[in-house]
Structures are given as structure tokens and as C-alpha cells.
Design an enzyme around this catalytic site. Structure first.
Site, PDB file in Angstrom:
ATOM      1  CD  GLU A   1      -9.740  -1.623  10.313  1.00  0.00           C
ATOM      2  OE1 GLU A   1      -9.681  -2.281   9.264  1.00  0.00           O
ATOM      3  OE2 GLU A   1      -9.936  -0.378  10.331  1.00  0.00           O
TER       4      GLU A   1
ATOM      5  NE  ARG B   1      -3.945  -2.089   2.223  1.00  0.00           N
ATOM      6  CZ  ARG B   1      -5.112  -2.030   1.578  1.00  0.00           C
ATOM      7  NH1 ARG B   1      -5.420  -0.912   0.919  1.00  0.00           N
ATOM      8  NH2 ARG B   1      -5.942  -3.037   1.565  1.00  0.00           N
TER       9      ARG B   1
ATOM     10  NE  ARG C   1      -3.273   3.423  14.072  1.00  0.00           N
ATOM     11  CZ  ARG C   1      -4.531   3.488  14.478  1.00  0.00           C
ATOM     12  NH1 ARG C   1      -5.002   2.562  15.284  1.00  0.00           N
ATOM     13  NH2 ARG C   1      -5.322   4.464  14.086  1.00  0.00           N
ATOM     14  CG  HIS C   2      -0.471   3.134   9.077  1.00  0.00           C
ATOM     15  ND1 HIS C   2      -0.816   3.947  10.133  1.00  0.00           N
ATOM     16  CD2 HIS C   2      -1.623   2.797   8.453  1.00  0.00           C
ATOM     17  CE1 HIS C   2      -2.135   4.102  10.145  1.00  0.00           C
ATOM     18  NE2 HIS C   2      -2.650   3.431   9.144  1.00  0.00           N
TER      19      HIS C   2
ATOM     20  NE  ARG D   1      -2.773  -1.743  11.562  1.00  0.00           N
ATOM     21  CZ  ARG D   1      -3.615  -0.728  11.449  1.00  0.00           C
ATOM     22  NH1 ARG D   1      -4.885  -0.871  11.834  1.00  0.00           N
ATOM     23  NH2 ARG D   1      -3.220   0.432  10.956  1.00  0.00           N
TER      24      ARG D   1
ATOM     25  CD  GLU E   1      -2.711   3.027   3.337  1.00  0.00           C
ATOM     26  OE1 GLU E   1      -2.044   2.588   4.300  1.00  0.00           O
ATOM     27  OE2 GLU E   1      -3.927   2.821   3.191  1.00  0.00           O
TER      28      GLU E   1
ATOM     29  CB  SER F   1     -11.538  -4.535   6.885  1.00  0.00           C
ATOM     30  OG  SER F   1     -12.639  -3.929   6.239  1.00  0.00           O
TER      31      SER F   1
END
Length: 432
Positions: free
Chosen positions: A355, A211, A219-220, A406, A213, A358
Site C-alpha cells: 500500500e 508513528r 517496509r515500516h 514507500r 508502531e 490511503s
């Protein structure tokens, strides 16, 4: 080294050859001790200077810390030694000499910044508490695979180089593929859905996702491990049941099989697998409870995504793993099936800190799927390889994706997700 004995297996009365790294050397004058470390633990090697060959003593005491050596000698009981035994060496062989200037201290006596640790990951993993994280990670992946098999799943591997992204052209890493534009896949979502329409029906995958991002948070990651599940003839509630089973299985396996690793992390006394069913809150209930905490400057309203501080407030309020269900249709991806015009079957599974999962039931009706693409501004023709299979008998299905790092991070209370990855990739880090 066929004749090698692991340090944990050395017993009084044995003559052994042990091999590993020099953890430390303590010279007390007439007597000196070398601590040798291997993957199973440490063992003390005793040098009585007046009773041993000078060359043997010199070799053992002059070798630099973290050099690789082998020692052959007799094992004797010694209650004062770290492990209750010690080796009196007949020979010491220096296999690989280490530089005396180490970039970090594997004994842990001197702390190092995370960036230094990640730059020197090989040395970093020589520390018991760091190695323990990856022993636990391996056990989690083993237990997860076993649980998936108990759920009747077949393991699959989907492409990581793709022509289109799972959710359009955003947050994708472009690459050149024989003169064509391609991307690193951000999720196995579309491919695992195609598999539930095949003869496999119920599948799982554990693999990398990418990703693009521009996050720079604890946490990413830009390359992560996704644990994915998809099942034909299942709805969102059955998918949540499977998710709960997998997460519990991971915790239970660590509790049963990783006590030494937990002790290295000072977690043995407090680690406990989740017990009982995970609470299931609707999205509407979740925003009401977050607003009631008073932690946000502005109250949340229907259609808002949950901010990090809101997740934390709700997590502290709930106090355990939980699901948020019935999300607004407008903020869930096109492939999530709706219950009605406003509410979807989408769900998230949360740890009190963040989270983890998903998921939801998927839209299996071709016309509705194409409409969903159009509503989100995506060109259905760019995804023809995916949509056309929905013309040929696609069953109802549901699934989810779980962030592997995570899961480890929250399970072990790590301060930074990069500690759960051997060689993390983020905005600043492309090497090692």
C-alpha cells in the site's frame, strides 16, 4: 574554491583545479594513477615518477583513500582513462586526511551490512548507487510539488507537536511540552481538513509524520515522510484522479531527468513510467480475487483488513498500480465519509508490492462527525479545536496521504525502506 572545476567539466587543453575525494590509487612502478571523485564523477590523475618532483609524487601516492584533496594541472586526452581524460598534476594539496581504517568501503568493492551503512551514512553516500537513490528522491519531491501546483494547490506546513492524535491516543510518541503532555503528530490529517475550510481550499504538504508502531519490518518506519493532498468541493473519485496524476508525474520526471542515477542503480533499461489509468477495484472485488489465488490459509470475509500476503497475491494478479475502493465503514477512520451504513468512500492506492496511499471523501457534517468519534470510542471534546470549525461552514472535501519512502522504495525496487531515508528512525535506531 572559486577556481575549482568539476571533474565532468574538465576538457583536454584546460588547466584546472579539481577537488574531491581519493577514490583509489594504483601504483604500477614507473607510473601511478590516482582517481579523484567529486559529485559529478571521477577523473584520473597521472604521476610519471621519473619526470616529476619527488615530493609531489610522494604526496599523491601516500594519501589515504577518501582523503579530500585538490589537484591543479593540465588536462589531456587519454582514451584508456575511465572518463577519456586525465590530469597531469603540477600540485597536489591534501585538504583533509582520512583515517586509513575505514568502517566501510565507499568504492563498493567490499559489501557492508545495512546496519553498518546506516551507522556511517556519510561514507555510504559516497557510493554512486546510494547517492543515486537520493538524487532520485529529490527529483520525485520536485516533480510532486510541481504537479500539486498544476492541480491548483497551495503548500502548507502543519504542526508536528500536537495535543491529541489524529486517530486517538494509540501509536503516539508522548513528549513533555512546558509541563503538559503532548505528542508527535502521526498525520497532518485534521489540520489539512481545517485548511480546506479556509480561503485556501486546495492544499498539499510534504513533511514528517511519527508513528509509535512496534514494527520491525523492511517496509515500516517510525519517522516517515508523508505527501498529503486535500481539496474542498472534491469527492473521492476526484481525489483518486489527483493521486494518480501525482504518482505518474513522479515517475515521468525520474524517467526524463535521472538517467545517470538510474544507470548507477542498473535500472536505466527497465525503468518505465506507468501508462494508462490505474485500475480501480472495489474492496469486495479485491477480497474475491485474493481468495481466488489460493495464497491464504483462510479465505477473507467482508470486514477483514488485507494481510500482507493478501496484498502481495493481489498485486501479482493485477500487476500494476491500482486502487481499492468502497472499503467497509467499520475499518476506516471516523473522518472518512460513508456511502451507506456498510460502505465508505475510503480508498487505498496500491503498488503490486504494498500500500502507498490511503484516502477518501471526508465527513464534513458536524453531527455525523461527532457521531463518528463516539462510535470509535474517542472523546469529541478532546478534538474541539477541530470539530468546532465544522459548525462554521465546512465544504465537502476529499484527500489522501502518500508514503514518500514507500513511493521511492517501490519505484526503485529497494529491499528495505531504510535505504530510501538518509537517517532512518525505527525501534532500534535513534542515532545517527
Amino acid at each position: 574554491m572559486d577556481d575549482r572545476t568539476y571533474t565532468a567539466d574538465a576538457e583536454p587543453g584546460d588547466t584546472v583545479t579539481v577537488a574531491g575525494w581519493v577514490h583509489e590509487v594504483r601504483d604500477l612502478g614507473g607510473i601511478a594513477f590516482l582517481i579523484l571523485r567529486d559529485t559529478t564523477g571521477k577523473i584520473q590523475v597521472k604521476f610519471e615518477k621519473d619526470e616529476m618532483d619527488d615530493d609531489l609524487v610522494e604526496t599523491g601516492l601516500n594519501v589515504h583513500r577518501e582523503s579530500v584533496i585538490s589537484v591543479t594541472g593540465d588536462v589531456e586526452e587519454e582514451p584508456r582513462a575511465p572518463t577519456g581524460v586525465e590530469v597531469t598534476p603540477a600540485s597536489v594539496d591534501v585538504i583533509s586526511e582520512a583515517d586509513p581504517e575505514l568502517p566501510l568501503d565507499p568504492s563498493g568493492k567490499v559489501d557492508a551490512e545495512l546496519s553498518t551503512r546506516l551507522d556511517n551514512r556519510t561514507l555510504d553516500l559516497r557510493k554512486d548507487e546510494v547517492k543515486a537513490i537520493f538524487e532520485i528522491r529529490a527529483e520525485v519531491l520536485r516533480a510532486v510539488r510541481e504537479q500539486f501546483r498544476e492541480l491548483g494547490c497551495t503548500e502548507i506546513n502543519t504542526p508536528k507537536i500536537v495535543a491529541t492524535g489524529t486517530e486517538g491516543g494509540t501509536e503516539l510518541f508522548p513528549i513533555t511540552y512546558f509541563g503538559q503532555e503532548a505528542f508527535m503528530n502521526q498525520s497532518p490529517q485534521l489540520f489539512k481538513q481545517l485548511m480546506v475550510g479556509s480561503g485556501l481550499e486546495r492544499v498539499f504538504e510534504i513533511g514528517p509524520i511519527f508513528r509509535a508502531e512496534e514494527h520491525n519490518t523492511p517496509r515500516h518506519l517510525n519517522e516517515a515522510t508523508s505527501i498529503d493532498f486535500e481539496s474542498a468541493f472534491a469527492d473521492h473519485t476526484e481525489a483518486m484522479d489527483a493521486c494518480e496524476a501525482v504518482v505518474k508525474a513522479a515517475y515521468e520526471a525520474v524517467e526524463a531527468n535521472c538517467q545517470d542515477a538510474l544507470e548507477a542503480l542498473d535500472l536505466a533499461d527497465e525503468f518505465e513510467a506507468p501508462d494508462g489509468e490505474f485500475p480501480r477495484l472495489t474492496y469486495e472485488e479485491a477480497i474475491e480475487r485474493i481468495n481466488a489465488t489460493g495464497e491464504l490459509d483462510e479465505p477473507l470475509v467482508w470486514g477483514d483488513d488485507l494481510p500482507t500476503e493478501g496484498e502481495h497475491a493481489l498485486g501479482q494478479d493485477v500487476g500494476e498500480h491500482y486502487f481499492i475502493t468502497d472499503w467497509p465503514s467499520e475499518i476506516k477512520p471516523f473522518y472518512i465519509m460513508d456511502k451507506d451504513d456498510e460502505v465508505s468512500t475510503g480508498f487505498d492506492m496500491m503498488h503490486p508490492e504494498m500500500e502507498l496511499v490511503s484516502g477518501g471523501a471526508r465527513e464534513h457534517r458536524y453531527d455525523h462527525l461527532v457521531k463518528g468519534f463516539e462510535q470509535q470510542g474517542l472523546d469529541p471534546e478532546a478534538f474541539d479545536y477541530y470539530t468546532k470549525m465544522f459548525k462554521y461552514g465546512m465544504p465537502p472535501h476529499a484527500g489522501w496521504g502518500l508514503g514518500g519512502e514507500r513511493l521511492i522504495m517501490t519505484m526503485l525496487g529497494l529491499g528495505n525502506i531504510r535505504e530510501a531515508v538518509l537517517f532512518p528512525r525505527d525501534r532500534q535506531r535513534l542515532s545517527p
